[in-house]
Design a protein around this motif. Structure first.
Motif, PDB file in Angstrom:
ATOM      1  N   ASP A 159     -30.408 -13.189  43.115  1.00 20.27           N
ATOM      2  CA  ASP A 159     -29.479 -12.774  44.388  1.00 20.27           C
ATOM      3  C   ASP A 159     -28.628 -11.829  43.958  1.00 20.27           C
ATOM      4  O   ASP A 159     -28.107 -11.842  42.692  1.00 20.27           O
ATOM      5  N   ASP A 160     -28.283 -10.940  44.855  1.00 21.74           N
ATOM      6  CA  ASP A 160     -27.037  -9.875  44.789  1.00 21.74           C
ATOM      7  C   ASP A 160     -25.658 -10.352  44.114  1.00 21.74           C
ATOM      8  O   ASP A 160     -24.725  -9.746  43.713  1.00 21.74           O
ATOM      9  N   THR A 161     -25.609 -11.731  44.916  1.00 26.27           N
ATOM     10  CA  THR A 161     -24.166 -12.467  44.827  1.00 26.27           C
ATOM     11  C   THR A 161     -24.443 -13.572  43.676  1.00 26.27           C
ATOM     12  O   THR A 161     -23.559 -14.644  43.927  1.00 26.27           O
ATOM     13  N   TYR A 162     -25.368 -13.626  42.789  1.00 24.23           N
ATOM     14  CA  TYR A 162     -25.563 -14.480  41.768  1.00 24.23           C
ATOM     15  C   TYR A 162     -24.123 -14.857  41.178  1.00 24.23           C
ATOM     16  O   TYR A 162     -23.556 -13.971  40.638  1.00 24.23           O
ATOM     17  N   CYS A 163     -23.647 -16.058  41.100  1.00 22.70           N
ATOM     18  CA  CYS A 163     -22.308 -16.420  40.596  1.00 22.70           C
ATOM     19  C   CYS A 163     -22.337 -16.642  38.980  1.00 22.70           C
ATOM     20  O   CYS A 163     -21.281 -17.029  38.090  1.00 22.70           O
ATOM     21  N   GLY A 164     -23.455 -16.798  38.325  1.00 20.54           N
ATOM     22  CA  GLY A 164     -23.557 -16.666  36.882  1.00 20.54           C
ATOM     23  C   GLY A 164     -23.541 -18.402  36.386  1.00 20.54           C
ATOM     24  O   GLY A 164     -23.621 -19.178  37.638  1.00 20.54           O
ATOM     25  N   LEU A 165     -23.672 -18.574  35.369  1.00 20.05           N
ATOM     26  CA  LEU A 165     -23.681 -19.810  34.857  1.00 20.05           C
ATOM     27  C   LEU A 165     -22.638 -20.902  34.990  1.00 20.05           C
ATOM     28  O   LEU A 165     -22.730 -22.049  35.287  1.00 20.05           O
ATOM     29  N   PHE A 166     -21.533 -20.155  34.751  1.00 20.79           N
ATOM     30  CA  PHE A 166     -20.187 -21.028  34.871  1.00 20.79           C
ATOM     31  C   PHE A 166     -19.122 -19.881  34.988  1.00 20.79           C
ATOM     32  O   PHE A 166     -19.332 -18.761  34.555  1.00 20.79           O
ATOM     33  N   PRO A 167     -17.912 -20.154  35.260  1.00 12.71           N
ATOM     34  CA  PRO A 167     -16.810 -19.348  35.468  1.00 12.71           C
ATOM     35  C   PRO A 167     -16.440 -18.464  34.204  1.00 12.71           C
ATOM     36  O   PRO A 167     -16.638 -19.131  32.974  1.00 12.71           O
ATOM     37  N   GLU A 168     -16.590 -17.051  34.317  1.00 11.22           N
ATOM     38  CA  GLU A 168     -16.378 -16.557  32.966  1.00 11.22           C
ATOM     39  C   GLU A 168     -17.541 -16.507  32.163  1.00 11.22           C
ATOM     40  O   GLU A 168     -17.652 -16.365  30.830  1.00 11.22           O
ATOM     41  N   SER A 169     -18.690 -16.764  32.605  1.00 14.57           N
ATOM     42  CA  SER A 169     -20.036 -17.117  31.736  1.00 14.57           C
ATOM     43  C   SER A 169     -20.372 -15.296  31.136  1.00 14.57           C
ATOM     44  O   SER A 169     -20.743 -15.135  30.440  1.00 14.57           O
ATOM     45  N   GLU A 170     -19.980 -14.340  32.102  1.00 12.78           N
ATOM     46  CA  GLU A 170     -20.236 -13.250  31.468  1.00 12.78           C
ATOM     47  C   GLU A 170     -18.916 -12.452  30.732  1.00 12.78           C
ATOM     48  O   GLU A 170     -17.958 -12.586  31.214  1.00 12.78           O
ATOM     49  N   PRO A 171     -19.451 -11.798  29.786  1.00 13.56           N
ATOM     50  CA  PRO A 171     -18.486 -11.042  28.766  1.00 13.56           C
ATOM     51  C   PRO A 171     -17.602  -9.961  29.505  1.00 13.56           C
ATOM     52  O   PRO A 171     -16.314 -10.005  28.969  1.00 13.56           O
ATOM     53  N   GLU A 172     -17.709  -9.485  30.522  1.00 13.53           N
ATOM     54  CA  GLU A 172     -17.056  -8.400  30.987  1.00 13.53           C
ATOM     55  C   GLU A 172     -15.876  -9.134  31.937  1.00 13.53           C
ATOM     56  O   GLU A 172     -14.688  -8.993  31.840  1.00 13.53           O
ATOM     57  N   ALA A 173     -16.437 -10.417  32.616  1.00 12.86           N
ATOM     58  CA  ALA A 173     -15.406 -11.240  33.425  1.00 12.86           C
ATOM     59  C   ALA A 173     -14.413 -11.991  32.376  1.00 12.86           C
ATOM     60  O   ALA A 173     -13.024 -11.735  32.514  1.00 12.86           O
ATOM     61  N   GLU A 174     -15.106 -12.482  31.470  1.00 12.47           N
ATOM     62  CA  GLU A 174     -14.184 -13.000  30.222  1.00 12.47           C
ATOM     63  C   GLU A 174     -13.201 -12.018  29.791  1.00 12.47           C
ATOM     64  O   GLU A 174     -11.912 -12.554  29.723  1.00 12.47           O
ATOM     65  N   ALA A 175     -13.672 -11.091  29.396  1.00 13.77           N
ATOM     66  CA  ALA A 175     -12.554  -9.821  28.653  1.00 13.77           C
ATOM     67  C   ALA A 175     -11.424  -9.750  29.596  1.00 13.77           C
ATOM     68  O   ALA A 175     -10.362  -9.633  29.308  1.00 13.77           O
ATOM     69  N   VAL A 176     -11.839  -9.423  31.052  1.00 15.61           N
ATOM     70  CA  VAL A 176     -10.693  -9.167  31.855  1.00 15.61           C
ATOM     71  C   VAL A 176      -9.784 -10.278  31.979  1.00 15.61           C
ATOM     72  O   VAL A 176      -8.454 -10.117  32.050  1.00 15.61           O
ATOM     73  N   ALA A 177     -10.378 -11.460  32.220  1.00 13.66           N
ATOM     74  CA  ALA A 177      -9.205 -12.608  32.293  1.00 13.66           C
ATOM     75  C   ALA A 177      -8.511 -12.944  31.130  1.00 13.66           C
ATOM     76  O   ALA A 177      -7.521 -13.214  31.178  1.00 13.66           O
ATOM     77  N   ASN A 178      -9.251 -12.799  30.080  1.00 20.82           N
ATOM     78  CA  ASN A 178      -8.583 -13.095  28.790  1.00 20.82           C
ATOM     79  C   ASN A 178      -7.285 -11.925  28.743  1.00 20.82           C
ATOM     80  O   ASN A 178      -6.014 -12.415  28.189  1.00 20.82           O
ATOM     81  N   PHE A 179      -7.674 -10.765  28.890  1.00 20.20           N
ATOM     82  CA  PHE A 179      -6.696  -9.889  28.852  1.00 20.20           C
ATOM     83  C   PHE A 179      -5.410 -10.058  29.947  1.00 20.20           C
ATOM     84  O   PHE A 179      -4.050  -9.959  29.618  1.00 20.20           O
ATOM     85  N   LEU A 180      -5.687 -10.473  31.113  1.00 17.16           N
ATOM     86  CA  LEU A 180      -4.769 -10.749  32.265  1.00 17.16           C
ATOM     87  C   LEU A 180      -4.055 -11.978  31.910  1.00 17.16           C
ATOM     88  O   LEU A 180      -2.792 -11.902  32.004  1.00 17.16           O
TER      89      LEU A 180
END
Ligand code: 0X9
Ligand code: ZN
Length: 306
Positions: A159-180
């Motif tokens: 699906d186009d709105t697939y949420c991933g394996l767990f929060p911040e499972s994706e390196p792109e989201a994790e990088a932004v979250a870490n920086f913020l």
């Protein structure tokens, strides 16, 4: 047509980042915040005014969470060039840059963006492959830790709105979250640029709950929309995400807000659906200028808060 009135493939944007940081070394500083699933760099440009050494507040703008929303990437480039051109030329821009550092992430989802240029123009997600998943890609705007993977997102990888394996499972989201997270004490304003539908959204989108400073966020969005109407004769809707567009948990704006960034917005730029994600290059300048008006309106308000 200028460079900024065209869309650019990923490699060109990387060259532009390089060029811009070399051309304006005292105003633009590159920061590597991580890399994508396919190991492409995630570059943030830190924009700062030249005056004042007092501890500064900061704001954040990301573009291109969703690969196919090309006007978003174009906006980040437009915004950076506008900032370096008009600092010390336009009072509003000078005031903003003298009181806040601005962190700009022009391409949050480089793998997806590349894919929209080479394979599928309508691709939205990143390009991660997870063991056990049938399909490729996670929706980065469903991968943050804000009522993660509840109603309005999907746990099915195709699906186009697939949420991933767990929060911040994706390196792109994790990088932004870490920086913020590492800037949570100075970061006052979070902005995420999307398209399309002409809306200025604020928390919450992950539930129907009202944000603690709902009225203040609403006033800011209202003033920004008013300025767009006044100067560009274009209509933008505004309001809390869940009620204005739809319930969509796991978004970066809600997550940033819950982290403590009290002013958090998602902008949906042009158009209203005539061209949708395929906004013609001729319309880039108007779309960016009107969005810039909204960014300036809100950034000025935030920068003037004590
Ligand atoms: O669904 C989204 O992620 C955004 N709309 S888009 O058409 N660009 O995909 C809206 C995001 C609003 N904010 C959150 N859902 N947190
Ligand atoms: Zn989007």
């Amino acid at each position: 047509m200028s460079y900024y009135e065209r869309y650019h493939p990923l490699e060109d944007i990387y060259l532009w980042i390089n060029r811009t940081t070399h051309q304006y070394p005292d105003m633009v500083q590159p920061i590597l915040i991580g890399s994508s699933f396919e190991k492409r760099p995630l570059w943030v440009l830190k924009l700062s005014g030249k005056r004042g050494n007092q501890p500064k507040r900061a704001m954040w703008i990301d573009c291109g969470i969703h690969a196919r929303e090309w006007i978003s990437h174009a906006f980040c480039l437009w915004f950076v060039q506008y900032s370096v051109d008009f600092y010390n030329q336009i009072p509003d821009m000078t005031e903003i840059l003298d009181s806040m550092d601005i962190y700009v992430l022009p391409v949050m989802n480089p793998d997806g963006y590349k894919y929209t240029w080479t394979k599928n123009r309508m691709w939205r997600k990143n390009r991660s492959k997870h063991p056990g998943n049938y399909c490729t890609g996670t929706d980065l705007n469903r991968n943050f830790d804000a009522n993660w993977c509840t109603m309005g997102s999907s746990h099915r990888s195709c699906d186009d709105t697939y949420c991933g394996l767990f929060p911040e499972s994706e390196p792109e989201a994790e990088a932004v979250a870490n920086f913020l997270r590492s800037h949570k004490h100075d970061m006052k304003l979070y902005l995420s640029i999307h398209s399309y539908s002409q809306m200025l959204l604020f928390p919450y989108s992950c539930s129907y709950q009202e944000a603690a400073n709902h009225n203040e966020l609403n006033e800011m969005a209202k003033e920004a929309a008013m300025n767009i109407r006044r100067y560009y004769r274009n209509q933008y809707k505004y309001g809390a995400g869940a009620k204005t567009i739809y319930l969509a948990p796991g978004g970066s704006d809600d997550w940033a807000y819950n982290l403590g960034i009290e002013y958090s917005f998602t902008f949906e730029l042009q158009d209203m659906g005539r061209y949708g994600f395929l906004l013609p290059p001729e319309l880039i300048s108007k779309a960016c200028n009107e969005a810039l008006t909204a960014v300036k309106t809100i950034a000025l308000k935030v920068s003037r808060k004590t």
